[in-house]
Design a protein around this motif. Structure first.
Motif, short mmCIF file in Angstrom:
data_model
loop_
_atom_site.label_atom_id
_atom_site.label_comp_id
_atom_site.label_asym_id
_atom_site.label_seq_id
_atom_site.Cartn_x
_atom_site.Cartn_y
_atom_site.Cartn_z
N UNK A 221 0.86 -1.25 -0.22
CA UNK A 221 -0.09 0.09 0.17
C UNK A 221 0.89 1.38 -0.01
N UNK A 222 0.31 2.39 -0.45
CA UNK A 222 0.83 3.51 -0.50
C UNK A 222 0.64 4.59 0.71
N UNK A 223 1.59 5.22 1.32
CA UNK A 223 1.32 6.11 2.55
C UNK A 223 2.06 7.39 2.28
N UNK A 224 0.97 8.53 2.08
CA UNK A 224 1.55 9.84 1.94
C UNK A 224 2.29 10.41 3.05
N UNK A 225 3.30 11.29 3.08
CA UNK A 225 3.71 11.90 4.31
C UNK A 225 2.89 12.73 4.93
N UNK A 226 3.06 12.54 6.21
CA UNK A 226 2.13 13.28 7.25
C UNK A 226 0.89 12.46 7.67
N UNK A 227 0.32 11.26 6.90
CA UNK A 227 -0.62 10.39 7.32
C UNK A 227 -0.30 9.12 7.96
N UNK A 228 -1.17 8.48 8.39
CA UNK A 228 -0.95 7.17 9.18
C UNK A 228 -2.17 6.11 8.57
N UNK A 229 -1.60 5.15 8.63
CA UNK A 229 -2.56 3.98 8.02
C UNK A 229 -2.25 2.74 8.97
N UNK A 230 -3.52 2.24 9.27
CA UNK A 230 -3.76 1.37 10.26
C UNK A 230 -4.51 -0.10 9.88
N UNK A 231 -3.70 -1.16 10.29
CA UNK A 231 -4.34 -2.51 9.79
C UNK A 231 -4.59 -3.17 10.90
N UNK A 232 -5.67 -3.56 11.15
CA UNK A 232 -6.37 -4.46 12.11
C UNK A 232 -6.59 -5.98 11.95
N UNK A 233 -6.05 -6.76 12.91
CA UNK A 233 -6.37 -8.26 12.87
C UNK A 233 -7.05 -8.82 13.93
N UNK A 234 -8.17 -9.63 13.90
CA UNK A 234 -8.95 -10.02 15.28
C UNK A 234 -8.15 -11.39 15.39
N UNK A 235 -7.24 -11.53 16.69
CA UNK A 235 -6.62 -12.77 16.96
C UNK A 235 -6.92 -13.19 18.41
N UNK A 236 -6.98 -14.40 18.45
CA UNK A 236 -7.40 -15.04 19.86
C UNK A 236 -6.15 -15.00 21.05
N UNK A 237 -6.41 -15.06 22.02
CA UNK A 237 -5.59 -15.06 23.03
C UNK A 237 -4.56 -16.38 22.86
#
Length: 214
Positions: free
Chosen positions: A27-43
């Motif tokens: 993926x591309x990320x422009x300067x000054x920006x934030x990108x978050x990716x989430x994953x549902x993980x069990x304990x």
């Protein structure tokens, strides 16, 4: 023998597809920006991640502007990994709690703005185990190696089923609690409506009696 071996490989592939979670993306990320990716993980699940910035000019050093800050946090805000101003890195840990785990990439602000391209590979559970190293270190036979993989897959599916069963029990308890509260609120609403209706009738009766209409 070849048929049995093919069937075993096919079963391993199917179980591996069911029991593993693998997220590999660019993926591309422009300067000054934030990108978050989430994953549902069990304990108590193993998770590993690798990331690196794609060099826009192959054969030349990576520009200083192409650096990011990376942070991995749990659903309760606990930090499991953090790297500042890096071009690549990796993380590996065993989850202590079930829920959404989030990996956030932040590109520092630059003038003029630049676009950073990242490769991110995130593996969880069975997929996080390096079976190539296991085979080399153990010097095991092919069939034994495949059976071990299949056993790990079955164990992962077994744990996942218990995890889903716990989630289902929590949802059922929430539904029962919600239904109980709704029934109580419905009964209270009916009681209030009957009380208001009785007060209205009493008021009208008193009013007509004072006017000597009844």
């Amino acid at each position: 023998m070849m048929i049995q071996r093919s069937n075993t490989l096919f079963l391993v592939l199917i179980l591996g597809f069911i029991a593993t979670q693998v997220n590999s993306l660019r993926f591309d990320l422009q300067s000054g920006q934030t990108k978050c990716i989430a994953e549902d993980i069990k304990s108590h699940a193993m998770t590993v991640g690798k990331y690196h910035i794609v060099n826009p000019n192959e054969g030349y050093p990576l520009p200083d502007t192409h650096k990011v800050t990376v942070r991995v946090t749990s659903t309760y805000g606990n930090t499991y990994h953090q790297s500042d101003n890096v071009a690549e890195g990796h993380f590996a840990f065993e989850t202590a709690e079930a829920g959404d785990y989030m990996t956030c990439f932040f590109a520092a602000d630059h003038k003029p703005p630049v676009t950073v391209t990242l490769d991110f590979d995130w593996k969880t559970g069975f997929a996080a185990k390096d079976w190539t190293n296991v085979a080399k270190k153990g010097s095991v036979e092919v069939m034994e190696f495949e059976l071990k993989k299949m056993y790990e897959n079955v164990q992962a599916i077994h744990d996942e089923m218990f995890f889903l069963r716990e989630r289902e029990a929590e949802m059922q308890e929430l539904n029962r609690s919600t239904n109980s509260k709704m029934a109580w609120m419905t009964g209270l609403s009916i009681l209030i409506c009957l009380s208001v209706a009785w007060l209205q009738l009493w008021h009208l009766k008193t009013f007509f009696e004072k006017k000597k209409l009844i």
